[in-house]
Design an enzyme around this catalytic site. Structure first.
Site, PDB file in Angstrom:
ATOM      1  N   GLY B 322      37.114  59.780   9.953  1.00 24.32           N
ATOM      2  CA  GLY B 322      37.558  59.900  11.350  1.00 24.32           C
ATOM      3  C   GLY B 322      37.169  58.663  12.153  1.00 24.32           C
ATOM      4  N   TRP B 325      39.482  55.910  11.206  1.00 28.23           N
ATOM      5  CA  TRP B 325      40.807  56.154  11.816  1.00 28.23           C
ATOM      6  C   TRP B 325      40.882  55.495  13.200  1.00 28.23           C
ATOM      7  CZ3 TRP B 325      41.986  58.688  16.417  1.00 28.23           C
ATOM      8  CH2 TRP B 325      43.340  58.940  16.634  1.00 28.23           C
ATOM      9  N   HIS B 326      39.740  55.481  13.901  1.00 24.25           N
ATOM     10  CA  HIS B 326      39.755  54.935  15.256  1.00 24.25           C
ATOM     11  C   HIS B 326      40.012  53.434  15.284  1.00 24.25           C
ATOM     12  CE1 HIS B 326      38.105  58.799  16.532  1.00 24.25           C
ATOM     13  NE2 HIS B 326      38.534  58.472  17.721  1.00 24.25           N
ATOM     14  N   GLY B 327      39.636  52.732  14.251  1.00 25.04           N
ATOM     15  CA  GLY B 327      39.905  51.303  14.290  1.00 25.04           C
ATOM     16  C   GLY B 327      39.293  50.571  13.122  1.00 25.04           C
ATOM     17  N   PHE B 483      44.260  52.606  19.340  1.00 22.95           N
ATOM     18  CA  PHE B 483      44.075  53.322  18.069  1.00 22.95           C
ATOM     19  C   PHE B 483      45.421  53.739  17.497  1.00 22.95           C
ATOM     20  CE2 PHE B 483      40.135  54.616  20.536  1.00 22.95           C
ATOM     21  CZ  PHE B 483      39.469  53.475  20.166  1.00 22.95           C
TER      22      PHE B 483
END
Lengths: 137, 483
Positions: B322, B325-327, B483
């Site tokens: 997770g 996923w943000h960056g 994002f």
């Protein structure tokens, strides 16, 4: 009005049984709600055009140069000028000034305001106590 | 096209008018909304419209293929291929340069410098969101939670519907697609909810988030070594509020806009800073992402079904992924790993606590109530500070900036420059709304849904006017757009 006509047409085409009472009620509520929101948006647009014309001016100033854009900029400029002349931009200006003052407030000013409030409360309490003690019996 | 701009206002007025004018022909209405959504996305960068379409097409074809086969292994292969294709597209645009840069550093450290094929890949806005929605569709079809859509238009509209396209909430196929098959309607409740959410979202984003960003957070994070500990401490509290108001403000506007078009999205935030544990926090923060990660990552990894050790591992892996996923940055890796690690630790601690001091149901008294209240309060304060600690990594542009920030928190001798009464007031105001009754918004919506249109117009117009007057000039992009 045209919506209502369309409803009737649909009922005639499909037969009355095809459209249930619930569906008709939902369609009627939708028609009313859409009209209500459309009127609401109209009022919103008018409020913003009248009281926030400077924002509109800032926005159109960002347009590229061109015959149509120049016309829009000139029109928005005239509109904004008229609104300013009639004082409709003043409330927004006052709110902005208030915000600038609030942002510029330092801790010493907050402390002195608190001290003033406390002193005023103390004075009020003294006065109240004096009034109560003056009462006979 | 940002939500709080005149461009979006005009765009929405046109979409609202046209979509409701053609409501008697659902097919045409869907095409109108689809064209509006592609126009909205093309406004950012028209070159990525093809990518959005390709991503949708892959998922649509996979959905149709799943319907046509009963063979379990083949079905697994189809869903695997579709998910891999989606992740490959996401991975290329989002992580290509990151992995190559990291690889170059490793080679350099080992003394094996090479010319690597760097490409300066531009990140398409919203790619993480529409990829996750596509995966959600294929997996839901595979699991039988939703029927495969025969109509490409429906799948395209589900993935590209403009209110949620660029920054969520991540809408589930099982929630949205059935709405496309029902007759669309606009009720008083839709209007009430829409108006309240649009106003609250604008206020959160344009006033609270923008002021905190410009007056406190940006200067403090720009060079943490140049400011004192109090600035840094209040700065991270400010960032916690800024990111909440920024992102939940966007979600509010998205849900409100969808409501005015007759669609229902699920809630994305639920007063997250009143959470008394990290698990509770993740039930309240970015709910659409945390439930997505739970259903499509944590559960397939095994969830809590294979013993304690694997449960902790799965929690850690889910949050770690997770974070990524943000960056594409090490700061997000640390942020995700921290949350994953702390969630696992919290679960372990709770289990041990329950073993040594089990709760006694039915044993209520004054002392128990005071004890529970104190425990709850400590839990809220502790959780908030854990989350704030992790936000330092999330906001810092590099691990060295985060390190400098943490070191500065011990430098109490320096005078503060950015902790003004205004900034502190904004933080306290936002924190106050974390503890108001949970259904305040619903009550307000119920209250205003019966207002006649002139009063509703005055409320909405006056509200937007006030927010414009109070907010700083200009509109900063939403944090989650990156994002």
């Amino acid at each position: 009005m045209l919506d209502l006509l369309r409803e009737i047409e649909r009922e005639l085409e499909d037969g009355w049984e095809a459209a249930s009472r619930a569906e008709l009620q939902q369609a009627e509520e939708t028609r009313r709600s859409v009209a209500r929101v459309a009127r609401t948006f109209l009022i919103v647009v008018l409020i913003l055009l009248v009281f926030s014309s400077d924002r509109l001016m800032n926005w159109v100033n960002g347009f590229e140069v061109g015959p149509l854009q120049n016309g829009v900029v000139a029109l928005a400029g005239t509109w904004s000028e008229q609104m300013s002349k009639n004082g409709f931009n003043e409330p927004a200006g006052q709110v902005r000034d208030g915000m600038t003052e609030l942002r510029g407030t330092g801790w010493p000013e907050v402390r002195s305001r608190f001290d003033n409030e406390r002193a005023r409360t103390r004075e009020g309490a003294k006065l109240l106590r004096g009034m109560l003690s003056d009462q006979p019996g | 096209m940002l939500f709080p701009t005149i461009e979006f206002g005009i765009f929405f007025l046109i979409v609202f008018a046209v979509s409701w004018a053609v409501r008697w022909t659902p097919g045409v209405r869907k095409l109108v909304l689809l064209a509006a959504s592609y126009f909205f996305y093309g406004w950012w960068d028209w070159r990525f419209l093809g990518l959005l379409f390709l991503s949708t097409l892959i998922n649509h074809i996979a959905g149709l293929a799943l319907v046509r086969t009963e063979h379990a292994a083949l079905r697994k292969l189809i869903v695997g291929l579709a998910v891999t294709a989606g992740l490959c597209i996401l991975g290329f645009f989002k992580y290509y340069d990151f992995f190559l840069t990291s690889f170059a550093v490793v080679l350099e450290t080992a003394g094996l410098e090479r010319d690597l094929p760097f490409m300066q890949v531009i990140l398409p806005v919203g790619i993480s969101f529409f990829t996750f929605q596509g995966i959600s569709y294929v997996v839901d079809v595979y699991r039988g939670h939703v029927k495969a859509e025969q109509s490409l238009v429906n799948v395209m509209l589900y993935i590209s519907f403009f209110p949620q396209l660029v920054a969520g909430p991540i809408v589930r196929a099982a929630d949205f697609l059935p709405q496309l098959h029902r007759p669309v309607g606009l009720t008083r409740a839709h209007v009430g909810v829409g108006v309240v959410l649009i106003l609250s979202g604008l206020a959160k984003k344009m006033v609270v988030a923008n002021y905190l960003a410009t007056e406190l957070v940006d200067p403090v994070f720009f060079d943490p070594s140049a400011v004192g500990a109090l600035d840094l401490l209040v700065g991270v509290y400010g960032y916690a509020i800024q990111i909440y108001c920024d992102f939940s403000g966007y979600s509010d506007i998205a849900i409100g806009v969808a409501a005015l078009l007759g669609y229902r999205f699920l809630e994305n935030f639920d007063q997250p800073y009143r959470a008394s544990s990290l698990q509770d926090f993740w039930r309240r923060w970015h709910i659409s992402l945390s439930t997505w990660l739970r259903d499509y990552l944590y559960v397939p990894l095994g969830g809590n079904r294979h013993g304690d050790g694997k449960t902790y591992r799965n929690l850690f892996l889910t949050m770690f992924l997770g974070g990524i996923w943000h960056g594409a940055a090490w700061t997000f890796v640390v942020w995700g790993a921290f949350h994953g690690g702390m969630l696992a630790l919290e679960r372990f601690a709770r289990k041990k606590l329950d073993e040594y001091a089990p709760a006694h149901p039915g044993h209520y008294g004054l002392l128990t109530a005071i004890g529970n209240g104190a425990q709850h309060f400590v839990g809220i304060v502790w959780t908030f500070h854990l989350v704030c600690f992790a936000w330092i990594f999330f906001r810092a542009d590099s691990l060295s900036t985060a390190g400098s920030y943490l070191a500065g928190l011990f430098r109490w001798s320096d005078a503060n420059q950015y902790v003004t009464p205004f900034a502190v007031g904004l933080i306290l105001l936002a924190m106050f709304f974390q503890f108001t009754p949970r259904h305040l918004g619903r009550w307000l919506a119920r209250g205003i849904q019966w207002l006649p249109s002139p009063l509703l117009g005055l409320l909405l117009g006056g509200g937007i006017w006030l927010i414009w007057a109070v907010a700083p000039e200009g509109v900063a992009p939403f944090i989650y757009f990156q994002f």
